[in-house]
Design a protein around this motif. Structure first.
Motif, PDB file in Angstrom:
ATOM      1  N   VAL A 189       0.977  -1.064   0.100  1.00 41.92           N
ATOM      2  CA  VAL A 189       0.078   0.067  -0.194  1.00 41.92           C
ATOM      3  C   VAL A 189       0.754   1.235  -0.132  1.00 41.92           C
ATOM      4  N   PHE A 190       1.821   1.369   0.838  1.00 44.68           N
ATOM      5  CA  PHE A 190       2.643   2.451   1.116  1.00 44.68           C
ATOM      6  C   PHE A 190       3.976   2.553   0.071  1.00 44.68           C
ATOM      7  N   TYR A 191       4.383   1.138  -0.257  1.00 50.20           N
ATOM      8  CA  TYR A 191       5.504   0.898  -0.756  1.00 50.20           C
ATOM      9  C   TYR A 191       5.177  -0.255  -1.697  1.00 50.20           C
ATOM     10  N   PRO A 192       5.730  -0.399  -2.915  1.00 58.74           N
ATOM     11  CA  PRO A 192       5.490  -1.492  -3.890  1.00 58.74           C
ATOM     12  C   PRO A 192       5.922  -2.742  -3.172  1.00 58.74           C
ATOM     13  N   VAL A 193       5.172  -3.614  -3.386  1.00 60.45           N
ATOM     14  CA  VAL A 193       5.580  -5.101  -2.698  1.00 60.45           C
ATOM     15  C   VAL A 193       6.759  -5.574  -3.432  1.00 60.45           C
ATOM     16  N   THR A 194       7.118  -5.353  -4.557  1.00 66.16           N
ATOM     17  CA  THR A 194       8.364  -5.777  -5.364  1.00 66.16           C
ATOM     18  C   THR A 194       9.619  -5.475  -4.391  1.00 66.16           C
ATOM     19  N   SER A 195       9.581  -4.460  -3.580  1.00 70.66           N
ATOM     20  CA  SER A 195      10.892  -4.219  -2.848  1.00 70.66           C
ATOM     21  C   SER A 195      10.824  -4.955  -1.671  1.00 70.66           C
ATOM     22  N   MET A 196       9.833  -6.134  -1.366  1.00 72.29           N
ATOM     23  CA  MET A 196       9.903  -6.677  -0.172  1.00 72.29           C
ATOM     24  C   MET A 196      10.358  -8.038  -0.419  1.00 72.29           C
ATOM     25  N   PRO A 197      10.858  -8.782   0.481  1.00 78.27           N
ATOM     26  CA  PRO A 197      11.286 -10.179   0.482  1.00 78.27           C
ATOM     27  C   PRO A 197      10.236 -11.029  -0.106  1.00 78.27           C
ATOM     28  N   GLU A 198      10.755 -12.235  -0.976  1.00 72.93           N
ATOM     29  CA  GLU A 198       9.894 -12.878  -1.678  1.00 72.93           C
ATOM     30  C   GLU A 198       8.877 -13.670  -1.271  1.00 72.93           C
ATOM     31  N   TRP A 199       9.052 -14.245   0.031  1.00 75.60           N
ATOM     32  CA  TRP A 199       8.187 -14.732   1.029  1.00 75.60           C
ATOM     33  C   TRP A 199       7.079 -13.649   1.462  1.00 75.60           C
ATOM     34  N   VAL A 200       7.335 -12.570   1.565  1.00 72.23           N
ATOM     35  CA  VAL A 200       6.365 -11.583   1.942  1.00 72.23           C
ATOM     36  C   VAL A 200       5.557 -11.165   0.774  1.00 72.23           C
ATOM     37  N   GLN A 201       5.922 -11.253  -0.533  1.00 75.58           N
ATOM     38  CA  GLN A 201       5.186 -11.072  -1.673  1.00 75.58           C
ATOM     39  C   GLN A 201       4.074 -12.135  -1.666  1.00 75.58           C
ATOM     40  N   TRP A 202       4.525 -13.542  -1.505  1.00 76.59           N
ATOM     41  CA  TRP A 202       3.686 -14.616  -1.633  1.00 76.59           C
ATOM     42  C   TRP A 202       2.503 -14.524  -0.506  1.00 76.59           C
ATOM     43  N   THR A 203       2.902 -14.040   0.615  1.00 79.51           N
ATOM     44  CA  THR A 203       2.126 -13.977   1.668  1.00 79.51           C
ATOM     45  C   THR A 203       0.915 -12.917   1.437  1.00 79.51           C
ATOM     46  N   ALA A 204       1.281 -11.616   0.833  1.00 77.35           N
ATOM     47  CA  ALA A 204       0.450 -10.556   0.520  1.00 77.35           C
ATOM     48  C   ALA A 204      -0.557 -11.069  -0.502  1.00 77.35           C
ATOM     49  N   GLN A 205      -0.281 -11.934  -1.416  1.00 80.64           N
ATOM     50  CA  GLN A 205      -1.189 -12.362  -2.277  1.00 80.64           C
ATOM     51  C   GLN A 205      -2.310 -13.287  -1.784  1.00 80.64           C
ATOM     52  N   VAL A 206      -2.069 -13.589  -0.659  1.00 86.78           N
ATOM     53  CA  VAL A 206      -3.067 -14.530  -0.002  1.00 86.78           C
ATOM     54  C   VAL A 206      -4.305 -13.497   0.172  1.00 86.78           C
ATOM     55  N   PHE A 207      -4.166 -12.293   0.604  1.00 87.98           N
ATOM     56  CA  PHE A 207      -5.332 -11.474   1.199  1.00 87.98           C
ATOM     57  C   PHE A 207      -5.772 -10.517   0.190  1.00 87.98           C
ATOM     58  N   PRO A 208      -7.144 -10.113   0.345  1.00 87.77           N
ATOM     59  CA  PRO A 208      -7.609  -9.221  -0.742  1.00 87.77           C
ATOM     60  C   PRO A 208      -7.315  -7.788  -0.698  1.00 87.77           C
ATOM     61  N   ILE A 209      -6.514  -7.384   0.277  1.00 91.81           N
ATOM     62  CA  ILE A 209      -5.915  -6.085   0.200  1.00 91.81           C
ATOM     63  C   ILE A 209      -4.884  -5.728  -0.700  1.00 91.81           C
ATOM     64  N   TYR A 210      -4.091  -6.841  -1.017  1.00 90.04           N
ATOM     65  CA  TYR A 210      -3.024  -6.719  -2.166  1.00 90.04           C
ATOM     66  C   TYR A 210      -3.967  -6.648  -3.370  1.00 90.04           C
ATOM     67  N   TRP A 211      -4.544  -7.329  -3.525  1.00 92.88           N
ATOM     68  CA  TRP A 211      -5.487  -7.606  -5.176  1.00 92.88           C
ATOM     69  C   TRP A 211      -6.311  -6.197  -5.281  1.00 92.88           C
ATOM     70  N   MET A 212      -6.731  -5.813  -4.328  1.00 94.08           N
ATOM     71  CA  MET A 212      -7.492  -4.358  -4.400  1.00 94.08           C
ATOM     72  C   MET A 212      -6.607  -3.287  -4.656  1.00 94.08           C
ATOM     73  N   GLY A 213      -5.474  -3.273  -4.117  1.00 90.77           N
ATOM     74  CA  GLY A 213      -4.383  -2.254  -4.483  1.00 90.77           C
ATOM     75  C   GLY A 213      -3.892  -2.417  -5.802  1.00 90.77           C
ATOM     76  N   LEU A 214      -3.683  -3.698  -6.296  1.00 90.92           N
ATOM     77  CA  LEU A 214      -3.214  -3.892  -7.528  1.00 90.92           C
ATOM     78  C   LEU A 214      -4.353  -3.463  -8.695  1.00 90.92           C
ATOM     79  N   GLY A 215      -5.448  -3.924  -8.476  1.00 86.69           N
ATOM     80  CA  GLY A 215      -6.518  -3.455  -9.443  1.00 86.69           C
ATOM     81  C   GLY A 215      -6.650  -2.086  -9.526  1.00 86.69           C
ATOM     82  N   MET A 216      -6.710  -1.171  -8.351  1.00 82.40           N
ATOM     83  CA  MET A 216      -6.628   0.037  -8.458  1.00 82.40           C
ATOM     84  C   MET A 216      -5.566   0.594  -9.228  1.00 82.40           C
ATOM     85  N   ARG A 217      -4.417   0.265  -8.694  1.00 80.64           N
ATOM     86  CA  ARG A 217      -3.269   0.697  -9.778  1.00 80.64           C
ATOM     87  C   ARG A 217      -3.433   0.318 -11.415  1.00 80.64           C
ATOM     88  N   ALA A 218      -3.661  -0.804 -11.631  1.00 80.06           N
ATOM     89  CA  ALA A 218      -4.219  -1.107 -12.937  1.00 80.06           C
ATOM     90  C   ALA A 218      -5.104  -0.064 -13.796  1.00 80.06           C
TER      91      ALA A 218
END
Length: 282
Positions: A189-218
């Protein structure tokens, strides 16, 4: 008239009344304004900060993400309101009325969704003047944003109802705050997820907050901004599938959990909760 149709109409009327009351009550109106204003202040301070070598300003990337976060946070609002109404006996009264639970839930969906739209407008309209570089000049962007918002609410409001059924006191809602803040922190939300460790990126994609943010950015960012996303793709299909899966899960769980909760509601249960609340105050 069909009883279900009557209940739906009554629920819509109830929801609009609750929404109007929340926008005319000083305390609730302050709640509508406070969070968007805090986010606007945050946005103002990061508006000129560059994100690595991407050529994009952090503020441009953050604004759509905050919109997605606020939409996903509707589940917290739904959970809190349902718990409060359970504690003060409102749900018990709804249960005792024919099709009362249907009317109650429809009303809550209308009032929470309407309040969210107001909150997003309070944030987005000034934000468009603070932040540049957004692709908001096409009808397609706004249609995509509207469709995503509707899907996001379908994914989060039923889950919020389920969570609200778990708690018996509004004071216990604090237990929900820490996990939600953790999801926000890892969802880009406050910093692109690609700047975080890979395991954090996979964890974030489990929850709807990440996908809502991605959809809004798209929906709101130019195509060139896709370079800061996972796999350098907006992943439209994955976004719809992920939010759709959460919506299906919530719609399957919510009726079952709410029916069980309603069966347990009684005057004595409400009285015991009131006694515990009075003891805490004293």
């Amino acid at each position: 008239m069909n009883p279900t149709t009557t209940a739906l109409r009554a629920g819509c009327s109830r929801g609009l009344i609750e929404l109007r009351q929340s926008l005319t009550n000083a305390g609730e109106l302050l709640n509508h304004v406070l969070w968007p204003v805090l986010m606007l202040v945050t946005l103002f301070f990061v508006r000129d900060v560059s994100f690595g070598q991407s050529g994009f300003l952090l503020g441009t990337l953050v604004l759509p993400s905050i919109l997605g976060m606020n939409a996903a946070m509707a589940l917290v609002t739904m959970s809190h309101l349902l718990t409060v109404d359970r504690e003060d006996g409102t749900l018990l009264r709804a249960k005792s009325t024919p099709n009362g639970m249907v009317t109650y839930l429809v009303g809550k969906i209308i009032s929470v969704s309407g309040g969210l739209v107001v909150d997003l407008a309070i944030f987005l309209v000034p934000g468009l003047f603070i932040i540049s570089g957004l692709a908001v000049g096409s009808v397609g962007s706004w249609l995509a944003l509207t469709g995503l918002l509707a899907l996001g609410l379908a994914a989060t409001l039923p889950i919020g109802a389920v969570l609200g059924s778990v708690f018996t006191s509004a004071r216990d809602q604090g237990l929900l705050t820490l996990p939600i803040l953790g999801m926000i922190a890892i969802s880009g939300v406050f910093y692109p997820v690609t700047s975080m460790p890979e395991w954090v990126q996979w964890t974030a994609q489990v929850f709807p907050i990440y996908w809502m943010g991605l959809g809004m950015r798209a929906a709101l960012l130019p195509d060139s901004a896709v370079g800061v996303e996972i796999g350098e793709s907006w992943r439209h299909v994955e976004t719809v599938c992920a939010l759709g899966a959460w919506a299906v899960l919530g719609l399957l769980l919510a009726p079952v959990v709410l029916r069980r909760m309603a069966r347990r509601e009684s005057g004595s249960a409400v009285a015991r909760r009131r006694e515990r609340a009075q003891r805490r105050v004293s």
